[in-house]
Scaffold this motif. Structure first.
Motif, PDB file in Angstrom:
ATOM      1  N   TYR A  47      25.310  28.624   3.551  1.00 18.12           N
ATOM      2  CA  TYR A  47      24.852  27.358   3.002  1.00 18.12           C
ATOM      3  C   TYR A  47      23.348  27.242   3.160  1.00 18.12           C
ATOM      4  CZ  TYR A  47      29.821  26.486   3.213  1.00 18.12           C
ATOM      5  OH  TYR A  47      31.177  26.593   3.041  1.00 18.12           O
ATOM      6  N   VAL A  48      22.696  26.758   2.096  1.00 17.34           N
ATOM      7  CA  VAL A  48      21.243  26.603   2.103  1.00 17.34           C
ATOM      8  C   VAL A  48      20.919  25.155   1.735  1.00 17.34           C
ATOM      9  CG1 VAL A  48      19.051  27.372   1.123  1.00 17.34           C
ATOM     10  CG2 VAL A  48      20.925  29.011   1.399  1.00 17.34           C
ATOM     11  N   LEU A  49      20.157  24.491   2.596  1.00 15.93           N
ATOM     12  CA  LEU A  49      19.679  23.137   2.325  1.00 15.93           C
ATOM     13  C   LEU A  49      18.375  23.255   1.549  1.00 15.93           C
ATOM     14  CD1 LEU A  49      19.995  20.045   2.817  1.00 15.93           C
ATOM     15  CD2 LEU A  49      18.606  20.376   4.893  1.00 15.93           C
ATOM     16  N   CYS A  50      18.357  22.666   0.351  1.00 19.52           N
ATOM     17  CA  CYS A  50      17.172  22.721  -0.507  1.00 19.52           C
ATOM     18  C   CYS A  50      16.626  21.321  -0.710  1.00 19.52           C
ATOM     19  CB  CYS A  50      17.513  23.339  -1.852  1.00 19.52           C
ATOM     20  SG  CYS A  50      18.063  25.046  -1.749  1.00 19.52           S
ATOM     21  N   ARG A  51      15.297  21.227  -0.771  1.00 28.06           N
ATOM     22  CA  ARG A  51      14.608  19.942  -0.913  1.00 28.06           C
ATOM     23  C   ARG A  51      13.778  19.954  -2.189  1.00 28.06           C
ATOM     24  NH1 ARG A  51      11.034  19.593   3.718  1.00 28.06           N
ATOM     25  NH2 ARG A  51       9.586  20.772   2.452  1.00 28.06           N
ATOM     26  N   SER A  52      13.629  18.773  -2.778  1.00 34.53           N
ATOM     27  CA  SER A  52      12.805  18.630  -3.973  1.00 34.53           C
ATOM     28  C   SER A  52      12.183  17.242  -3.996  1.00 34.53           C
ATOM     29  CB  SER A  52      13.661  18.820  -5.225  1.00 34.53           C
ATOM     30  OG  SER A  52      12.881  18.651  -6.389  1.00 34.53           O
ATOM     31  N   ASP A  53      11.093  17.123  -4.738  1.00 30.69           N
ATOM     32  CA  ASP A  53      10.494  15.798  -4.925  1.00 30.69           C
ATOM     33  C   ASP A  53      10.969  15.162  -6.233  1.00 30.69           C
ATOM     34  OD1 ASP A  53       9.113  17.306  -6.751  1.00 30.69           O
ATOM     35  OD2 ASP A  53       7.130  16.817  -5.982  1.00 30.69           O
ATOM     36  N   ASN A  54      11.882  15.865  -6.940  1.00 28.43           N
ATOM     37  CA  ASN A  54      12.473  15.315  -8.167  1.00 28.43           C
ATOM     38  C   ASN A  54      13.931  15.774  -8.240  1.00 28.43           C
ATOM     39  OD1 ASN A  54      12.719  17.848  -9.834  1.00 28.43           O
ATOM     40  ND2 ASN A  54      10.510  17.862  -9.465  1.00 28.43           N
ATOM     41  N   ASP A 103      16.549  19.652   8.033  1.00 31.75           N
ATOM     42  CA  ASP A 103      15.185  19.832   7.551  1.00 31.75           C
ATOM     43  C   ASP A 103      14.287  19.364   8.685  1.00 31.75           C
ATOM     44  OD1 ASP A 103      12.692  19.884   6.392  1.00 31.75           O
ATOM     45  OD2 ASP A 103      13.230  18.675   4.647  1.00 31.75           O
ATOM     46  N   PRO A 104      13.666  20.307   9.420  1.00 28.45           N
ATOM     47  CA  PRO A 104      12.876  19.917  10.583  1.00 28.45           C
ATOM     48  C   PRO A 104      11.531  19.282  10.242  1.00 28.45           C
ATOM     49  CG  PRO A 104      12.760  22.277  10.261  1.00 28.45           C
ATOM     50  CD  PRO A 104      13.728  21.746   9.249  1.00 28.45           C
ATOM     51  N   PHE A 105      11.082  19.447   8.996  1.00 26.41           N
ATOM     52  CA  PHE A 105       9.779  18.912   8.592  1.00 26.41           C
ATOM     53  C   PHE A 105       9.877  18.180   7.253  1.00 26.41           C
ATOM     54  CE2 PHE A 105       9.038  22.898  10.951  1.00 26.41           C
ATOM     55  CZ  PHE A 105       8.471  22.347  12.093  1.00 26.41           C
ATOM     56  N   PRO A 106      10.655  17.101   7.196  1.00 27.04           N
ATOM     57  CA  PRO A 106      10.790  16.391   5.923  1.00 27.04           C
ATOM     58  C   PRO A 106       9.475  15.726   5.534  1.00 27.04           C
ATOM     59  CG  PRO A 106      11.797  15.114   7.669  1.00 27.04           C
ATOM     60  CD  PRO A 106      11.386  16.430   8.269  1.00 27.04           C
ATOM     61  N   PRO A 107       9.236  15.577   4.227  1.00 29.53           N
ATOM     62  CA  PRO A 107       8.010  14.912   3.795  1.00 29.53           C
ATOM     63  C   PRO A 107       8.069  13.425   4.108  1.00 29.53           C
ATOM     64  CG  PRO A 107       9.418  15.356   1.928  1.00 29.53           C
ATOM     65  CD  PRO A 107      10.061  16.005   3.118  1.00 29.53           C
ATOM     66  N   LYS A 108       6.914  12.802   4.199  1.00 34.36           N
ATOM     67  CA  LYS A 108       6.861  11.365   4.444  1.00 34.36           C
ATOM     68  C   LYS A 108       7.253  10.579   3.198  1.00 34.36           C
ATOM     69  CE  LYS A 108       3.181  11.601   7.935  1.00 34.36           C
ATOM     70  NZ  LYS A 108       3.945  11.940   9.020  1.00 34.36           N
ATOM     71  N   GLU A 109       7.077  11.212   2.024  1.00 31.05           N
ATOM     72  CA  GLU A 109       7.447  10.571   0.776  1.00 31.05           C
ATOM     73  C   GLU A 109       8.949  10.760   0.526  1.00 31.05           C
ATOM     74  OE1 GLU A 109       5.133  13.328   0.613  1.00 31.05           O
ATOM     75  OE2 GLU A 109       3.615  11.945   1.305  1.00 31.05           O
TER      76      GLU A 109
END
Length: 105
Positions: A23-30, A55-61
């Motif tokens: 399993y891979v956790l993926c992040r996006s801004d959209n 996600d150890p370093f999530p964005p502030k946005e």
């Protein structure tokens, strides 16, 4: 995804986990391009279980997340460096499946 928790400077997702997959956790801004892998783990031992990805370093946005379930018999190359994800996970001390430079960071 069973749950998403935000707190303590991390984002944690839980999900139903199965042997034979990773399993891979993926992040996006959209909501259209989930191209940033932030965490990965091999499925639980046994038939079923609950997996946890962080996600150890999530964005502030605002950020959007998805979990990719990938059959271990046909591993992908998430970062496009020519090394499959499972090999990179097994050698995490010097490889990183989210970093095409091939280093652990």
């Amino acid at each position: 995804v069973s749950s998403i928790n935000v707190g303590g400077g991390v984002v944690e997702a839980t999900y139903p986990s199965h042997d034979g997959f990773y399993y891979v956790l993926c992040r996006s801004d959209n909501l259209t391009a989930f191209d940033t892998a932030v965490s990965a783990v091999v499925g639980t031992h046994g038939t079923h279980g609950t997996g946890r990805l962080v996600d150890p370093f999530p964005p502030k946005e605002t950020a959007f997340y998805t979990i990719k379930r990938i059959w271990a018999e046909q591993p992908e190359d998430t970062d496009g460096d020519g090394i499959d994800d499972l090999y990179e996970m097994e050698h995490a001390s010097f490889l990183n499946l989210a970093d095409a430079s091939g280093s652990a960071g």
